[in-house]
Design an enzyme around this catalytic site. Structure first.
Site, short mmCIF file in Angstrom:
data_model
loop_
_atom_site.label_atom_id
_atom_site.label_comp_id
_atom_site.label_asym_id
_atom_site.label_seq_id
_atom_site.Cartn_x
_atom_site.Cartn_y
_atom_site.Cartn_z
N LYS A 25 -4.18 -10.21 -9.45
CA LYS A 25 -5.11 -10.73 -8.45
C LYS A 25 -6.40 -9.91 -8.49
O LYS A 25 -6.34 -8.67 -8.52
CB LYS A 25 -4.46 -10.60 -7.06
CG LYS A 25 -5.31 -11.15 -5.93
CD LYS A 25 -4.98 -10.51 -4.59
CE LYS A 25 -6.25 -9.97 -4.01
NZ LYS A 25 -6.49 -9.66 -2.72
N LYS A 73 -10.97 -5.54 -5.05
CA LYS A 73 -11.80 -4.33 -5.10
C LYS A 73 -10.92 -3.11 -5.37
O LYS A 73 -11.31 -2.18 -6.05
CB LYS A 73 -12.50 -4.11 -3.76
CG LYS A 73 -13.53 -5.13 -3.43
CD LYS A 73 -14.00 -4.98 -1.96
CE LYS A 73 -14.47 -6.29 -1.40
NZ LYS A 73 -13.78 -6.74 -0.20
N LYS A 110 0.84 -1.21 0.00
CA LYS A 110 0.00 0.00 0.00
C LYS A 110 0.88 1.26 0.00
O LYS A 110 0.58 2.22 -0.70
CB LYS A 110 -0.95 -0.03 1.19
CG LYS A 110 -2.02 -1.09 0.95
CD LYS A 110 -3.18 -1.00 1.87
CE LYS A 110 -4.27 -1.93 1.37
NZ LYS A 110 -4.76 -2.87 2.36
P1 ADP Z 1 -10.22 -7.31 -1.75
O1 ADP Z 1 -8.77 -7.61 -2.05
O2 ADP Z 1 -11.05 -7.34 -2.97
O3 ADP Z 1 -10.40 -6.04 -0.95
P2 ADP Z 1 -10.70 -8.66 0.75
O4 ADP Z 1 -9.37 -8.21 1.23
O5 ADP Z 1 -11.90 -8.06 1.40
O6 ADP Z 1 -10.76 -8.48 -0.84
O7 ADP Z 1 -10.77 -10.24 0.85
C1 ADP Z 1 -11.74 -11.02 1.51
C2 ADP Z 1 -11.34 -12.48 1.40
O8 ADP Z 1 -11.29 -12.88 0.03
C3 ADP Z 1 -9.93 -12.77 1.94
O9 ADP Z 1 -9.92 -14.03 2.52
C4 ADP Z 1 -9.05 -12.71 0.72
O10 ADP Z 1 -7.88 -13.47 0.87
C5 ADP Z 1 -9.98 -13.32 -0.30
N1 ADP Z 1 -9.68 -12.83 -1.65
C6 ADP Z 1 -9.96 -11.61 -2.15
N2 ADP Z 1 -9.58 -11.52 -3.43
C7 ADP Z 1 -9.04 -12.72 -3.75
C8 ADP Z 1 -8.46 -13.27 -4.94
N3 ADP Z 1 -8.38 -12.55 -6.05
N4 ADP Z 1 -7.99 -14.53 -4.91
C9 ADP Z 1 -8.07 -15.27 -3.78
N5 ADP Z 1 -8.61 -14.81 -2.64
C10 ADP Z 1 -9.09 -13.56 -2.61
#
Ligand code: ADP
Ligand code: TRP
Length: 323
Positions: free
Chosen positions: A190, A193, A111
């Site tokens: 990856k 959001k 970040k």
């Molecule tokens: P984002 O990266 O979209 O903000 P979050 O951090 O809220 O998503 O992730 C919520 C859950 O979903 C976590 O367990 C995270 O590891 C999983 N996750 C989010 N995006 C992915 C992805 N592209 N591949 C695998 N797991 C993911």
């Protein structure tokens, strides 16, 4: 029965990476394990300072979970800020966490590298996450690969605490199956959001179509053989297609003669059909936000005594009860 726990940030629409890596697995665990599922609005606050977004988003995320099949009768389901003991434990843990441990956090470093000006909450994010997990003595944590280091930090913090005060916390294990560890977004990075590359679970049909058609692929001609294992489109396809369809597409990739456009068209149908049965329930819930809020409040009431008990033990062991 092993205790499974995971949380999700509510900011933004939930996407198919969230679904396969976390939500779907959590919903499956509710029938076989003791399940703790929660919406982490304190974590979201590290980057979200808009009142309406922060206040609306937990119910939106809860609606998606319920529509997809989470049953609040079979699990503990709540919003993080409704159990204030978590922030108390986070403070206590932060006093037992070295700065260096947090400075090594990949997610924090990424970040900063993107130019985000960090607040203290962003830096101590893993400590709050450790508190989330240790407060309930959870054993298994289903997450995507990006969260692995956070669970390792949790284990480090718990081990140190146990060493100083005696056996208190269970050391949690991340559960990260290879096939969902990193789900790619439409640009091949990856799916996240924060990268604007998502396909949302409840995407409108025309937007779904546009997004799938934009999935990045290479320029191998139709006739040429293709490598399914390095193709984003194939990685997304196999999440939705049956094993037979997946294996038949794999053969067609290897032989040559398949065009990405035709696979994309099939994928649009597969995604839309996959989530179609959940849309009706979601539309009903969207009209009744008050009932969803009620479910979450009841969930917090059911969960909180567990948090109070752990915190009490921690305060007793550390010396915070001063008589
Ligand atoms: P984002 O990266 O979209 O903000 P979050 O951090 O809220 O998503 O992730 C919520 C859950 O979903 C976590 O367990 C995270 O590891 C999983 N996750 C989010 N995006 C992915 C992805 N592209 N591949 C695998 N797991 C993911
Ligand atoms: N940091 C996690 C994410 O962004 C969310 C989270 C907060 C979490 N507390 C947790 C996940 C505890 C598992 C266990 O995805």
């Amino acid at each position: 029965m092993a205790r499974v726990l995971s949380g999700i940030q509510p900011s933004g629409s939930l996407h198919i990476g969230n679904y396969f890596a976390m939500m779907k697995r959590m919903i499956e665990y509710q029938d076989s394990h003791e399940l703790f599922c929660f919406i982490v609005n304190y974590h979201a606050m590290t980057s979200q300072h808009d009142h309406k977004t922060l206040s609306d988003s937990p119910i939106n995320a809860a609606i998606d979970f319920l529509a997809l099949g989470l049953d609040p009768q079979k699990c503990f389901f709540w919003v993080q800020s409704d159990i204030p003991e978590v922030t108390e434990l986070a403070w206590i843990l932060s006093c037992h966490t070295s700065l260096g441990l947090l400075e090594r956090s990949h997610s924090y470093k990424d970040k900063i590298a993107k130019g985000i000006i960090p607040n203290c909450g962003l830096f101590t994010y893993p400590v709050l996450m450790a508190a989330d997990i240790l407060l309930y003595n959870a054993e298994l944590i289903p997450v995507g690969k990006d969260q692995k280091q956070h669970i390792e930090i949790t284990r480090d913090i718990a081990e140190r605490f146990n060493l100083v005060y005696g056996e208190t916390f269970v050391l949690p294990e991340p559960i990260i199956p290879d096939d969902i560890a990193v789900i790619p977004g439409i640009d091949g990075q990856k799916m996240s959001k924060s990268y604007g590359n998502t396909i949302d679970i409840f995407e409108e049909e025309d937007i779904l179509r546009k997004k799938v058609m934009r999935i990045k692929t290479d320029s191998t001609p139709i006739e040429a053989p293709k490598d399914p294992d390095s193709c984003n489109l194939f990685a997304l396809y196999k999440l939705f297609a049956s094993p037979e369809k997946t294996s038949s597409l794999r053969d067609r990739y290897l032989k040559g003669g398949v065009g990405y456009g035709e696979v994309k068209k099939e994928l649009i149908e597969l995604i839309y059909e996959y989530f179609a049965p959940f849309r009706k329930k979601r539309n009903e819930l969207l009209k009744d936000r008050a009932s969803v809020a009620e479910i979450l409040k009841k969930g917090a009431d059911k969960t909180r005594p567990i948090a109070v008990k752990t915190l009490d033990e921690v305060k007793r062991k550390t010396g915070l009860y001063y008589i």
